[in-house]
Design a protein around this motif. Structure first.
Motif, mmCIF file in Angstrom:
data_model
loop_
_atom_site.group_PDB
_atom_site.id
_atom_site.type_symbol
_atom_site.label_atom_id
_atom_site.label_comp_id
_atom_site.label_asym_id
_atom_site.label_seq_id
_atom_site.Cartn_x
_atom_site.Cartn_y
_atom_site.Cartn_z
ATOM 1 N N ALA A 64 -82.546 -62.868 12.122
ATOM 2 C CA ALA A 64 -81.782 -63.945 12.760
ATOM 3 C C ALA A 64 -82.330 -65.324 12.406
ATOM 4 O O ALA A 64 -81.650 -66.332 12.601
ATOM 5 C CB ALA A 64 -81.788 -63.760 14.277
ATOM 6 N N ALA A 65 -83.563 -65.373 11.906
ATOM 7 C CA ALA A 65 -84.194 -66.688 11.673
ATOM 8 C C ALA A 65 -85.276 -66.555 10.607
ATOM 9 O O ALA A 65 -85.646 -65.447 10.209
ATOM 10 C CB ALA A 65 -84.832 -67.186 12.981
ATOM 11 N N GLY A 66 -85.750 -67.699 10.157
ATOM 12 C CA GLY A 66 -86.934 -67.749 9.301
ATOM 13 C C GLY A 66 -86.809 -66.955 8.010
ATOM 14 O O GLY A 66 -85.769 -66.947 7.349
ATOM 15 N N ILE A 67 -87.897 -66.282 7.668
ATOM 16 C CA ILE A 67 -87.953 -65.528 6.404
ATOM 17 C C ILE A 67 -86.896 -64.427 6.397
ATOM 18 O O ILE A 67 -86.237 -64.188 5.386
ATOM 19 C CB ILE A 67 -89.378 -64.938 6.217
ATOM 20 C CG1 ILE A 67 -90.414 -66.065 6.086
ATOM 21 C CG2 ILE A 67 -89.428 -64.035 4.989
ATOM 22 C CD1 ILE A 67 -91.869 -65.615 6.220
ATOM 23 N N GLY A 68 -86.717 -63.753 7.535
ATOM 24 C CA GLY A 68 -85.743 -62.662 7.611
ATOM 25 C C GLY A 68 -84.327 -63.140 7.329
ATOM 26 O O GLY A 68 -83.534 -62.420 6.715
ATOM 27 N N GLN A 69 -84.011 -64.348 7.776
ATOM 28 C CA GLN A 69 -82.673 -64.891 7.498
ATOM 29 C C GLN A 69 -82.488 -65.140 5.997
ATOM 30 O O GLN A 69 -81.451 -64.821 5.422
ATOM 31 C CB GLN A 69 -82.462 -66.199 8.271
ATOM 32 C CG GLN A 69 -81.082 -66.758 8.080
ATOM 33 C CD GLN A 69 -80.851 -67.977 8.962
ATOM 34 O OE1 GLN A 69 -81.307 -69.071 8.651
ATOM 35 N NE2 GLN A 69 -80.165 -67.768 10.073
ATOM 36 N N ALA A 70 -83.534 -65.702 5.365
ATOM 37 C CA ALA A 70 -83.464 -65.938 3.913
ATOM 38 C C ALA A 70 -83.342 -64.608 3.166
ATOM 39 O O ALA A 70 -82.607 -64.499 2.178
ATOM 40 C CB ALA A 70 -84.705 -66.699 3.453
ATOM 41 N N TYR A 71 -84.029 -63.590 3.655
ATOM 42 C CA TYR A 71 -83.937 -62.259 3.032
ATOM 43 C C TYR A 71 -82.520 -61.689 3.174
ATOM 44 O O TYR A 71 -81.967 -61.128 2.235
ATOM 45 C CB TYR A 71 -84.922 -61.299 3.705
ATOM 46 C CG TYR A 71 -86.366 -61.425 3.279
ATOM 47 C CD1 TYR A 71 -86.749 -62.240 2.208
ATOM 48 C CD2 TYR A 71 -87.356 -60.707 3.933
ATOM 49 C CE1 TYR A 71 -88.082 -62.330 1.825
ATOM 50 C CE2 TYR A 71 -88.687 -60.795 3.545
ATOM 51 C CZ TYR A 71 -89.039 -61.611 2.502
ATOM 52 O OH TYR A 71 -90.348 -61.683 2.129
ATOM 53 N N ALA A 72 -81.967 -61.796 4.389
ATOM 54 C CA ALA A 72 -80.635 -61.231 4.631
ATOM 55 C C ALA A 72 -79.609 -61.889 3.701
ATOM 56 O O ALA A 72 -78.782 -61.205 3.084
ATOM 57 C CB ALA A 72 -80.248 -61.423 6.094
ATOM 58 N N LEU A 73 -79.716 -63.218 3.598
ATOM 59 C CA LEU A 73 -78.775 -63.947 2.742
ATOM 60 C C LEU A 73 -78.946 -63.540 1.279
ATOM 61 O O LEU A 73 -77.967 -63.328 0.555
ATOM 62 C CB LEU A 73 -78.993 -65.460 2.928
ATOM 63 C CG LEU A 73 -78.023 -66.379 2.217
ATOM 64 C CD1 LEU A 73 -76.574 -66.089 2.606
ATOM 65 C CD2 LEU A 73 -78.355 -67.847 2.537
ATOM 66 N N ARG A 74 -80.190 -63.406 0.841
ATOM 67 C CA ARG A 74 -80.442 -63.039 -0.560
ATOM 68 C C ARG A 74 -79.926 -61.622 -0.863
ATOM 69 O O ARG A 74 -79.318 -61.371 -1.908
ATOM 70 C CB ARG A 74 -81.937 -63.145 -0.860
ATOM 71 C CG ARG A 74 -82.314 -62.736 -2.278
ATOM 72 C CD ARG A 74 -81.547 -63.589 -3.319
ATOM 73 N NE ARG A 74 -81.862 -63.155 -4.645
ATOM 74 C CZ ARG A 74 -82.759 -63.770 -5.440
ATOM 75 N NH1 ARG A 74 -83.399 -64.840 -5.026
ATOM 76 N NH2 ARG A 74 -82.993 -63.318 -6.645
ATOM 77 N N LEU A 75 -80.154 -60.708 0.078
ATOM 78 C CA LEU A 75 -79.676 -59.332 -0.130
ATOM 79 C C LEU A 75 -78.154 -59.300 -0.227
ATOM 80 O O LEU A 75 -77.587 -58.568 -1.044
ATOM 81 C CB LEU A 75 -80.169 -58.432 1.020
ATOM 82 C CG LEU A 75 -81.656 -58.068 0.937
ATOM 83 C CD1 LEU A 75 -82.185 -57.610 2.298
ATOM 84 C CD2 LEU A 75 -81.907 -56.979 -0.109
ATOM 85 N N ALA A 76 -77.492 -60.121 0.607
ATOM 86 C CA ALA A 76 -76.026 -60.189 0.543
ATOM 87 C C ALA A 76 -75.601 -60.771 -0.807
ATOM 88 O O ALA A 76 -74.665 -60.274 -1.443
ATOM 89 C CB ALA A 76 -75.487 -61.040 1.690
#
Ligand SMILES: NC(=O)c1ccc[n+]([C@@H]2O[C@H](COP(=O)([O-])OP(=O)(O)OC[C@H]3O[C@@H](n4cnc5c(N)ncnc54)[C@H](O)[C@@H]3O)[C@@H](O)[C@H]2O)c1
Length: 252
Positions: free
Chosen positions: A18-30
């Motif tokens: 939902a935030a931070g590094i995890g958000q950047a990861y989710a966007l990159r994976l998409a």
């Protein structure tokens, strides 16, 4: 090698997305073409919006990764929608800075629950599907504090050391099933968690870049490339490793 159409069929789980590094990861994976399933304590509306704007597919739900039942519920929702997950990026973590003599048992347990025990619950939930498919990628967040031994982070660093041990050992058990298991160890990254924590007051955003080869604080996007590689077909022969992404602070 998997074709582009096969790649787009992959399902990637991201915790703490939902935030931070995890958000950047989710966007990159998409952006890499995967369908993304986000698990977070809080709502992941902003992540969903970013992924939709990028033309990607996302599903998110509330989940406490430290709670076995909550993880089981999340895994059931993912499996019901998609059959299984091909990629697990376990990013959710907490990093309270407390001197050891002020660390009580409840604090120690909470850090272990969220950072390390969660890895047990998540791997139990998603590894069998990967083994069945004969393809899987597990990436877990460690921390450069494991190497630097930064003060006031005994419980945190012990939990991340546990992650590194887990990754090294599980890799040896699942390589023959096409599953790789790796960790990423970042240095200080500017995220909602570090901006609101004592890191700011302690002057770490100014002090640490001076000791790095690359003289700026990391951004979540600085880690996305390493994660993207480790979850790709290109990383099929790399497992049990901890990739340090810290602007060249540690240069072993
Ligand atoms: N930011 C850094 O400087 C840094 C450095 C090294 C390692 N890390 C690691 O990177 C990961 C992400 O850090 P960040 O700075 O982006 O964190 P953050 O605090 O900015 O965001 C963490 C996200 O995880 C979620 N989360 C927290 N506990 C959870 C739980 N029990 N279940 C589900 N979701 C939960 C939060 O709601 C939040 O959305 C952590 O594992 C952290 O230890 C961060």
């Amino acid at each position: 090698m998997a074709s582009e159409s096969e790649r787009t069929k992959r399902v990637a789980v991201v915790t703490g997305g939902a935030a931070g590094i995890g958000q950047a990861y989710a966007l990159r994976l998409a952006r890499d073409g995967h369908t993304v399933a986000v698990a977070d304590l809080g709502p992941a509306d902003e992540t969903e919006k970013l992924i939709h704007e990028a033309g990607g597919k996302v599903f998110s739900t509330r989940c406490d990764v430290s709670d076995a039942d909550s993880v089981a519920g999340f895994a059931a929702a993912v499996n019901e929608r998609f059959g299984h997950a091909d990629i697990l990026v376990h990013n959710a973590g907490i990093y309270p800075m407390v001197p050891f003599d002020k660390t009580d048992w409840a604090t120690w347990r909470r850090i272990m629950d969220v950072n390390l025990d969660s890895l047990f619950h998540l791997t139990k939930a998603f590894l069998p599907g990967m083994q069945q498919q004969g393809w899987g990628r597990i990436v877990v967040m460690a921390s450069a504090t494991f190497h630097s031994g930064s003060p006031h982070m005994v419980a945190y660093t012990a939990s991340k050391g546990g992650v590194i041990g887990f990754v090294r050992t599980l890799a040896a058990e699942v390589g023959e099933h096409g599953v790789t298991v790796n960790a990423i160890a970042p240095g200080l990254v500017r995220t909602p968690g570090t901006i609101s924590g004592p890191q700011q007051e302690m002057g770490l955003f100014e002090a640490l870049p001076n000791m790095q080869a690359i003289k700026r604080t990391g951004a979540p996007e600085d880690l996305a490339g390493a994660m993207s590689f480790l979850t790709s077909d290109d990383a099929a022969y790399m497992t049990g490793q901890t990739l340090v992404v810290d602007g060249g602070f540690a240069r072993a």
